[in-house]
Design a protein around this motif. Structure first.
Motif, mmCIF file in Angstrom:
data_model
loop_
_atom_site.group_PDB
_atom_site.id
_atom_site.type_symbol
_atom_site.label_atom_id
_atom_site.label_comp_id
_atom_site.label_asym_id
_atom_site.label_seq_id
_atom_site.Cartn_x
_atom_site.Cartn_y
_atom_site.Cartn_z
ATOM 1 N N UNK A 96 0.339 -0.866 -0.327
ATOM 2 C CA UNK A 96 -0.511 -0.340 0.152
ATOM 3 C C UNK A 96 1.091 1.190 0.328
ATOM 4 N N UNK A 97 1.024 1.922 -0.877
ATOM 5 C CA UNK A 97 1.151 3.688 -0.508
ATOM 6 C C UNK A 97 0.279 4.318 -0.001
ATOM 7 N N UNK A 105 -14.717 1.051 7.515
ATOM 8 C CA UNK A 105 -13.548 0.283 6.544
ATOM 9 C C UNK A 105 -12.530 1.210 6.572
ATOM 10 N N UNK A 106 -11.442 0.742 6.188
ATOM 11 C CA UNK A 106 -10.307 1.273 6.072
ATOM 12 C C UNK A 106 -9.541 0.564 4.618
ATOM 13 N N UNK A 107 -9.552 1.984 3.622
ATOM 14 C CA UNK A 107 -8.758 1.817 2.580
ATOM 15 C C UNK A 107 -7.701 2.253 1.833
ATOM 16 N N UNK A 108 -7.189 1.144 1.343
ATOM 17 C CA UNK A 108 -5.953 1.072 1.196
ATOM 18 C C UNK A 108 -5.270 1.428 -0.284
ATOM 19 N N UNK A 109 -4.664 1.883 -1.182
ATOM 20 C CA UNK A 109 -4.466 2.357 -2.467
ATOM 21 C C UNK A 109 -2.765 2.096 -2.579
ATOM 22 N N UNK A 118 -1.131 -0.353 -12.922
ATOM 23 C CA UNK A 118 -2.514 -0.836 -12.561
ATOM 24 C C UNK A 118 -2.376 -0.645 -10.973
ATOM 25 N N UNK A 119 -3.576 0.282 -11.013
ATOM 26 C CA UNK A 119 -3.602 0.350 -9.409
ATOM 27 C C UNK A 119 -4.756 -0.227 -8.910
ATOM 28 N N UNK A 120 -4.464 -0.755 -7.755
ATOM 29 C CA UNK A 120 -5.466 -0.625 -6.824
ATOM 30 C C UNK A 120 -5.850 -0.537 -5.262
ATOM 31 N N UNK A 121 -7.017 -0.982 -4.688
ATOM 32 C CA UNK A 121 -7.634 -0.698 -3.455
ATOM 33 C C UNK A 121 -8.377 -1.340 -3.318
ATOM 34 N N UNK A 122 -8.049 -1.465 -1.975
ATOM 35 C CA UNK A 122 -8.353 -2.780 -0.651
ATOM 36 C C UNK A 122 -9.454 -1.791 0.188
ATOM 37 N N UNK A 123 -10.659 -2.216 0.628
ATOM 38 C CA UNK A 123 -11.048 -2.096 1.419
ATOM 39 C C UNK A 123 -11.450 -3.199 1.987
ATOM 40 N N UNK A 141 -0.492 6.323 -11.461
ATOM 41 C CA UNK A 141 -1.011 7.047 -9.828
ATOM 42 C C UNK A 141 -0.126 8.620 -9.334
ATOM 43 N N UNK A 142 -0.835 8.933 -8.702
ATOM 44 C CA UNK A 142 -0.259 9.677 -7.649
ATOM 45 C C UNK A 142 -0.775 9.250 -6.215
#
Length: 367
Positions: A96-97, A105-109, A118-123, A141-142
């Motif tokens: 995660x960045x 929920x905690x969102x991670x990217x 490819x960007x990943x977003x986790x919940x 992504x930034x």
């Protein structure tokens, strides 16, 4: 340190006069996270460790190996693994960045370790430890700014199509998180339509006009919009450490003045829960009117995430590199102020800006 204390006192007096006893304790609320050295080492990786509060009680500790994996551990109020919720830490298959908290929920990217562009977003569910992943394909992504989520499953992330340049002016795109399909592919949502400037005129009414005078009460801003009566100049305010929306609101509630807190990101999106970061606008309101406002400065938080990580060190190192060769500094405004945390930097009056001691102190804050 005397300079920082003096600056806090001056700004506090201004808020006091404007708010008629605005609670100064709001600015003094800091998170009391567990000592990382007391947490079982098997629950986290060595890099980019961050604590967040779980709703109700306890914490979540996230960390990464900086290559291909993130570990999330649900902890109880004592900093131990919460066996009532999980039997072990959750392993998430990307480093995660960025992270943001929204409700339960905690969102991670971060970037996919196996798929290019490819960007990943986790919940992450903070009750069960279950993590659902979404993919955003063919983008760059930034992750250093404007990553947020709301209670409607809308996530914002700064992206551009693969092959295009991304810069400080690139706006964040909105995505609707797909909680029904793990590894589902999501795309940017169309922006909300602008209100029409040519609304049809209302039909004439035969009823007589009211002779009652117009109300002089100010109209408050609509939901999620910044208040219209903000001061023309908003000063920076140095918080002593990480703070959250919930924490500051609880301090306001304790003072019994019927005030409410509103927090906005650097791109003017309202943040209703979770960590407050450097560059966020913190507004105290009462009866629909702005009482006071400041721009948050979190010591050591240079990316606006609200917490101090290895990425903040990287930003400061890039700042030193750019200024050494005469390039455009990568830090400015509240983000530059957030880096001035060493005694040498605070005492310096020659205009040299940041000192190497700031970098060393930020590294200590990560630990």
């Amino acid at each position: 340190m005397k300079i920082r204390r003096l600056r806090r006192m001056i700004f506090g007096l201004v808020c006091l006069c404007a708010a008629i006893l605005v609670p100064l304790t709001v600015a003094c609320y800091a998170e009391d996270y567990p000592d990382i050295s007391a947490v079982e080492p098997s629950l986290y990786y060595a890099d980019r460790q961050q604590f967040f509060h779980r709703p109700g009680t306890g914490f979540v500790l996230i960390s990464t190996d900086s290559l291909s994996s993130t570990k999330a551990a649900l902890l109880d109020s004592g900093g131990k693994l919460d066996y009532s919720s999980v039997r072990g830490p959750t392993s998430i298959k990307f480093a995660y960045e960025a992270a943001c908290l929204c409700g339960n929920y905690l969102y991670l990217a971060g970037n996919s370790p196996v798929t290019e562009n490819c960007a990943l977003i986790g919940r992450l569910d903070l009750s069960t430890g279950k993590c659902i992943l979404n993919q955003v394909l063919n983008v760059r992504c930034d992750f250093s700014r404007d990553f947020s989520a709301d209670d409607r499953d809308r996530v914002t992330l700064v992206t551009v199509p693969a092959g295009e340049q991304i810069n400080a002016g690139t706006p964040a795109a909105a995505f609707l998180f797909d909680a029904a399909h793990n590894n589902g592919v999501i795309s940017p949502q169309a922006p909300d339509p602008e209100p029409s400037s040519s609304e049809p005129e209302a039909p004439a009414s035969s009823a007589p006009e009211s002779s009652a005078p117009e109300s002089s009460a100010p109209t408050s801003s609509s939901v999620n919009e910044m208040p219209a009566d903000l001061p023309s100049k908003i000063e920076n305010y140095d918080y002593p450490g990480p703070v959250t929306v919930e924490g500051l609101q609880s301090e306001l509630d304790a003072n019994g003045l019927n005030q409410n807190l509103r927090v906005f990101s650097s791109n003017q999106k309202e943040i209703k829960s979770g960590t407050i970061g450097t560059g966020h606008t913190v507004v105290v309101m009462k009866d629909g009117k702005t009482v006071s406002a400041c721009t948050a400065v979190i010591p050591g938080d240079l990316d606006g995430s609200g917490t101090i990580t290895d990425y903040d060190c990287r930003l400061l190192y890039e700042y030193f590199t750019q200024t050494e060769v005469g390039g455009t500094p990568t830090l400015s405004g509240p983000y530059l102020e957030a880096a001035k945390i060493s005694d040498d930097s605070l005492a310096d009056k020659s205009g040299r800006g940041l000192q190497t001691g700031d970098l060393l102190k930020i590294k200590k804050l990560i630990k």
